[in-house]
Design a protein around this motif. Structure first.
Motif, PDB file in Angstrom:
ATOM      1  N   ASP A  20       0.852  -1.185   0.000  1.00 25.17           N
ATOM      2  CA  ASP A  20       0.000   0.000   0.000  1.00 25.17           C
ATOM      3  C   ASP A  20       0.891   1.239   0.000  1.00 25.17           C
ATOM      4  N   GLU A  66       7.000   0.390  -5.359  1.00 29.71           N
ATOM      5  CA  GLU A  66       6.007   0.904  -4.424  1.00 29.71           C
ATOM      6  C   GLU A  66       6.756   1.671  -3.347  1.00 29.71           C
ATOM      7  N   HIS A  72      -0.472   5.520   3.264  1.00 29.25           N
ATOM      8  CA  HIS A  72      -1.752   5.570   2.546  1.00 29.25           C
ATOM      9  C   HIS A  72      -2.844   5.056   3.484  1.00 29.25           C
ATOM     10  N   SER A  73      -3.333   3.850   3.285  1.00 29.86           N
ATOM     11  CA  SER A  73      -4.361   3.275   4.161  1.00 29.86           C
ATOM     12  C   SER A  73      -3.781   2.365   5.238  1.00 29.86           C
ATOM     13  N   GLU A 148      -2.402  -5.564   1.863  1.00 28.31           N
ATOM     14  CA  GLU A 148      -3.326  -4.932   0.919  1.00 28.31           C
ATOM     15  C   GLU A 148      -3.762  -5.902  -0.163  1.00 28.31           C
ATOM     16  N   VAL A 171      -6.817  -7.374  -4.531  1.00 35.01           N
ATOM     17  CA  VAL A 171      -6.691  -6.564  -3.315  1.00 35.01           C
ATOM     18  C   VAL A 171      -7.808  -6.872  -2.327  1.00 35.01           C
ATOM     19  N   HIS A 175     -10.165  -1.810  -0.229  1.00 35.25           N
ATOM     20  CA  HIS A 175      -8.778  -1.607   0.204  1.00 35.25           C
ATOM     21  C   HIS A 175      -8.416  -0.150   0.421  1.00 35.25           C
TER      22      HIS A 175
END
Length: 196
Positions: A20, A66, A72-73, A148, A171, A175
């Motif tokens: 993520d 990445e 992010h989340s 994720e 995902v 997500h």
């Protein structure tokens, strides 16, 4: 789950963790957010600039990864500054995507982390693919915290035009779990100790 998982049966596959983070490109010593139209000056790309962008100097190499420095989340366990970027794809001057082993070799030679590998081999049936995905989604992230998702890709090199046929991600349900775009009130991930 994924559409058309049959394509991953009977041939060498690599399954990696879908982290993520922000999709990031390293090219000719610079950092880009998704496209090569202009280098990124975003603050959340500070660690990848500091530790890795300068290692990818070739003008005929594009290294995708990445970047988890900007949360992010999912907030992962603390990582060192040099482990906020994880490579997942490598392209050359022809535009082709390299075999996964070639990506690993390139990244290792430059001390750049690669996304966690969850499976490498051949699925014998569609049921085996589905069971693997179910089991993989039930486990935590290799970086700590929630997972994720999972990315499946064929192990061999392939032209960019075949990307939709040979790469697929699965995902977690819903997500994206933030109320607003993460960049508005971004915060850095937890940094631990000195770089490895």
């Amino acid at each position: 789950m994924i559409r058309c998982p049959e394509r991953f049966v009977g041939q060498p596959v690599v399954a990696t963790e879908k982290l993520d983070g922000g999709c990031t490109l390293l090219h000719a010593g610079r950092v880009y957010a998704r496209s090569v139209s202009a280098p990124s000056e975003a603050k959340w790309m500070a660690m990848v600039k500091k530790h890795h962008a300068w290692k990818v100097t070739e003008t005929d190499v594009w290294l995708y990864g990445e970047d988890i420095y900007g949360v992010h989340s999912i907030a992962y366990d603390p990582v060192t500054e040099d482990r906020t970027f994880y490579a997942f794809a490598l392209r050359d001057r022809t535009g082709d995507f390299a075999a996964f082993g070639d990506l690993e070799h390139y990244a290792k030679s430059r001390q750049i982390p690669v996304v966690p590998v969850l499976f490498r081999g051949t699925f014998r049936s569609l049921a085996e693919v589905r069971q693997f995905l179910t089991d993989a989604h039930a486990k935590p992230s290799a970086l700590g915290g929630q997972r994720e998702g999972v990315v499946l890709r064929l192990d061999h090199a392939f032209p960019a035009s075949e990307f939709p046929e040979v790469v697929c991600k699965s995902v977690r349900p819903e997500h994206v779990q933030t109320d607003e775009h993460w960049t508005r009130k971004w915060k850095p991930c937890q940094i631990a100790g000195r770089p490895g």
